[in-house]
Design an enzyme around this catalytic site. Structure first.
Site, PDB file in Angstrom:
ATOM      1  N   ASP A 159       2.265  -6.484 -11.182  1.00 36.56           N
ATOM      2  CA  ASP A 159       0.871  -6.055 -11.038  1.00 36.56           C
ATOM      3  C   ASP A 159      -0.038  -7.231 -11.406  1.00 36.56           C
ATOM      4  OD1 ASP A 159      -1.386  -4.421 -10.771  1.00 36.56           O
ATOM      5  OD2 ASP A 159      -0.408  -2.731 -11.765  1.00 36.56           O
ATOM      6  N   HIS A 205      -7.163 -10.612  -6.771  1.00 38.38           N
ATOM      7  CA  HIS A 205      -6.922  -9.523  -7.735  1.00 38.38           C
ATOM      8  C   HIS A 205      -5.440  -9.255  -7.952  1.00 38.38           C
ATOM      9  CE1 HIS A 205     -11.152  -7.922  -7.967  1.00 38.38           C
ATOM     10  NE2 HIS A 205     -11.230  -8.795  -6.986  1.00 38.38           N
TER      11      HIS A 205
HETATM   12  P1  ADP Z   1      -4.668  -0.954  -8.454  1.00 37.02           P
HETATM   13  O1  ADP Z   1      -5.855  -1.839  -8.349  1.00 37.02           O
HETATM   14  O2  ADP Z   1      -3.403  -1.584  -7.994  1.00 37.02           O
HETATM   15  O3  ADP Z   1      -4.857   0.382  -7.863  1.00 37.02           O
HETATM   16  P2  ADP Z   1      -5.395  -0.750 -11.294  1.00 37.02           P
HETATM   17  O4  ADP Z   1      -4.670  -0.081 -12.404  1.00 37.02           O
HETATM   18  O5  ADP Z   1      -5.848  -2.134 -11.596  1.00 37.02           O
HETATM   19  O6  ADP Z   1      -4.429  -0.695 -10.025  1.00 37.02           O
HETATM   20  O7  ADP Z   1      -6.687   0.081 -10.897  1.00 37.02           O
HETATM   21  C1  ADP Z   1      -6.616   1.419 -10.514  1.00 37.02           C
HETATM   22  C2  ADP Z   1      -7.994   2.056 -10.626  1.00 37.02           C
HETATM   23  O8  ADP Z   1      -7.997   3.263  -9.877  1.00 37.02           O
HETATM   24  C3  ADP Z   1      -8.360   2.427 -12.060  1.00 37.02           C
HETATM   25  O9  ADP Z   1      -9.734   2.188 -12.258  1.00 37.02           O
HETATM   26  C4  ADP Z   1      -8.055   3.924 -12.124  1.00 37.02           C
HETATM   27  O10 ADP Z   1      -8.879   4.632 -13.023  1.00 37.02           O
HETATM   28  C5  ADP Z   1      -8.363   4.359 -10.709  1.00 37.02           C
HETATM   29  N1  ADP Z   1      -7.532   5.521 -10.341  1.00 37.02           N
HETATM   30  C6  ADP Z   1      -6.194   5.559 -10.270  1.00 37.02           C
HETATM   31  N2  ADP Z   1      -5.765   6.777  -9.915  1.00 37.02           N
HETATM   32  C7  ADP Z   1      -6.858   7.544  -9.769  1.00 37.02           C
HETATM   33  C8  ADP Z   1      -7.088   8.901  -9.393  1.00 37.02           C
HETATM   34  N3  ADP Z   1      -6.094   9.734  -9.096  1.00 37.02           N
HETATM   35  N4  ADP Z   1      -8.357   9.336  -9.334  1.00 37.02           N
HETATM   36  C9  ADP Z   1      -9.359   8.487  -9.613  1.00 37.02           C
HETATM   37  N5  ADP Z   1      -9.212   7.209  -9.960  1.00 37.02           N
HETATM   38  C10 ADP Z   1      -7.979   6.720 -10.035  1.00 37.02           C
HETATM   39  C1  G6P Z   2      -5.701  -3.111  -5.145  1.00 35.27           C
HETATM   40  C2  G6P Z   2      -6.188  -4.295  -4.332  1.00 35.27           C
HETATM   41  C3  G6P Z   2      -7.554  -4.005  -3.733  1.00 35.27           C
HETATM   42  C4  G6P Z   2      -7.520  -2.698  -2.961  1.00 35.27           C
HETATM   43  C5  G6P Z   2      -6.982  -1.563  -3.842  1.00 35.27           C
HETATM   44  C6  G6P Z   2      -6.853  -0.242  -3.106  1.00 35.27           C
HETATM   45  O1  G6P Z   2      -6.548  -2.950  -6.218  1.00 35.27           O
HETATM   46  O2  G6P Z   2      -6.220  -5.447  -5.156  1.00 35.27           O
HETATM   47  O3  G6P Z   2      -7.967  -5.054  -2.886  1.00 35.27           O
HETATM   48  O4  G6P Z   2      -8.809  -2.362  -2.488  1.00 35.27           O
HETATM   49  O5  G6P Z   2      -5.712  -1.925  -4.344  1.00 35.27           O
HETATM   50  O6  G6P Z   2      -6.132  -0.394  -1.935  1.00 35.27           O
HETATM   51  P1  G6P Z   2      -6.761  -0.076  -0.490  1.00 35.27           P
HETATM   52  O7  G6P Z   2      -5.744  -0.596   0.464  1.00 35.27           O
HETATM   53  O8  G6P Z   2      -6.908   1.410  -0.469  1.00 35.27           O
HETATM   54  O9  G6P Z   2      -8.072  -0.779  -0.407  1.00 35.27           O
END
Ligand code: ADP
Ligand code: G6P
Length: 471
Positions: A380, A172
């Protein structure tokens, strides 16, 4: 369909098993000591939940609490098979090797990766435990789909334990350029681990190419286009499968009367002419320091009028025991406090900073309420927040400022794209997106929406699984 396994125990067996470090839900403990569940953070869970709800598979993963053994359970339409981690393993395998070595190394080393042999030993041991759990959860000739950087050794371990299985792997996060990857003392084991999969998926084509080049140069394996040949003559493939979201479901949620009403309420509460929004896990890869600094300078110079403009930054708590994350939180909170102190008025801070998690409908209301979404990671894998914002803008209004260094930039070309290291360039893009006329915003948003509508999470899963099946 889940059945009991050969040993006759109650562990369910499924034709499709997803293995990820995290289960879709994590264990919470309330103030009165009672246990509950909440959605796990991050893009991996967002992407996989709708797929697993639609398919009758099982999800093997950790439930987020140390030193707790749990029986398999059913939650929100998904069969969950918990894997236990001790407090020491959480420290060495999860916070250490996964999030203080692989995470920074794979994100362009934007923070310094640490290399510790005891972390690696824990990583190997925990990967074996996940492989064993997957091996006992998968039906004969079933499919196991291993997810992300925490489990890079699982494909080859599983291949040895269960040669009958079809094994997929999806990363991912970015796969680094070979110059960075080669710093890893355990580079050979990681390459061999990943290449145990029949199909190794990445977010962007360049990542698949890096991986294939490394197999050729470091391991001396033959590769031909997307194919690689293992020493025993068997073959696998590596290719790009850009991940996405459940677009229609997000759009429907954003158009529900409750969310429409809540978005109007947010606008009323903010009482601003223009609302800028950022939504990220509080992670140093997300470019928060640079973004907040850019807004600070725009408010101080008056290019953004603090009486008419607000910037809402949702920063989801994440990996709070890892040193770099603690430092980041301190830095951001200091910076936001300083800017609000300098440019705010009574009852009117220019930056609204929320260090909280929200339910999905509140996220959709925030996306609906914002005029401009600002997504500026330093690196990212994909960034699903950008896609979620687009999905929620069914009126074709709303502007997106997006980093060139997010995987999503390859697909979301009509966004205002920026280099997040260039603070002046970012300031210009923020101003341009905020001032753009309706016609230009609509033209861009229409094109973005078309891309996200046609390339949703079903498209991603179906394409990956069909290609895996065809191998
Ligand atoms: P990462 O996987 O690095 O966290 P992404 O942008 O691909 O970044 O995915 C983040 C996910 O987490 C999205 O589905 C977003 O809606 C969710 N998210 C981010 N911040 C919040 C929050 N404060 N509350 C609920 N969901 C959140
Ligand atoms: C990114 C990574 C995931 C991970 C998520 C949240 O989306 O690709 O593998 O689960 O961040 O991070 P955490 O360490 O809380 O699982």
């Amino acid at each position: 369909m889940t059945t009991s396994n050969e040993a006759g125990t109650d562990t369910p067996r499924a034709a499709l098993v997803v293995v990820a470090n995290r289960l879709a839900v994590e264990r919470t403990t309330a103030a009165d000591g009672s246990a509950g569940w909440q959605t796990s953070p991050g893009g991996l869970v967002t992407a996989l939940v709708p797929i697993m709800q639609a398919k009758d598979g099982a999800w093997v993963g950790w439930h987020g609490a140390p030193d707790e053994e749990l029986e398999p359970f059913h939650h929100d339409g998904i069969d969950m098979i918990p894997v236990a981690l001790s407090a020491g393993e959480v420290e060495e395998y999860y916070e250490g090797m996964s999030n203080a070595t692989f995470w920074p190394l794979y994100h362009d080393s934007v923070a310094f990766p640490e290399f510790h042999r005891e972390w690696w030993d824990a990583y190997v041991a925990v990967n074996r435990r996940f492989a064993e759990a997957a091996a006992s959860a998968a039906d004969d000739n079933g499919t196991v789909w291993v997810q992300d950087y925490q489990l890079q050794l699982v494909p080859s371990m599983l291949r040895e334990m269960r040669p009958d299985l079809r094994i997929g792997f999806f990363l991912h996060i970015p796969f680094p350029p070979s110059e960075l990857f080669q710093q890893l003392p355990w580079r050979r084991a990681v390459l061999e681990g990943l290449a145990g999969a029949d199909l190794v998926g990445f977010q962007v084509p360049g990542a698949a190419t890096n991986f294939l080049n490394l197999l050729r140069r470091r391991l001396g394996w033959d590769t031909h286009r997307q194919e690689f040949v293992r020493p025993d003559g068997s073959r696998g493939r590596a290719a790009a499968y850009p991940i996405s979201i459940a677009t229609q479901a997000f759009e429907d949620l954003a158009n529900s009367p409750e969310v429409v009403e809540r978005a109007a309420q947010i606008r009323e509460d903010l009482a601003a002419e223009t609302v800028f929004l950022g939504v990220d896990r509080l992670d140093y890869t997300k470019g928060l320091r640079q973004r907040v600094r850019a807004f600070g300078e725009l408010f101080t110079s008056g290019e953004l009028d603090p009486e008419k403009v607000v910037f809402v930054q949702v920063a989801t708590p994440s990996r709070e025991r890892v040193e770099e994350y603690k430092r980041l939180r301190d830095d951001i909170e200091l910076l936001v406090g300083r800017i609000n102190g300098d440019s705010g008025q009574l009852g009117r801070p220019p930056i609204h900073y929320l260090h909280q998690s929200f339910p999905r409908d509140e996220m959709a209301a925030l996306y609906r309420a914002a005029d401009v979404m600002v997504v500026t990671p330093l690196r990212d894998g994909m960034n699903l927040v950008a896609k979620e914002y687009v999905a929620c803008r069914s009126d074709n209004d709303g502007a997106l400022v997006l980093s060139e260094f997010a995987g999503a930039a390859r697909e979301l070309k009509q966004a205002w794209q920026v280099n997040p290291y260039d603070i002046d360039g970012m300031k210009e893009a923020i101003l341009a997106a905020g001032r753009a006329g309706k016609q230009e915003t609509r033209r861009r948003m229409r094109a973005l929406r078309k891309q996200v509508a046609t390339h949703d999470i079903d498209h991603w899963a179906e394409t990956f699984l069909a290609d895996l099946d065809a191998i």
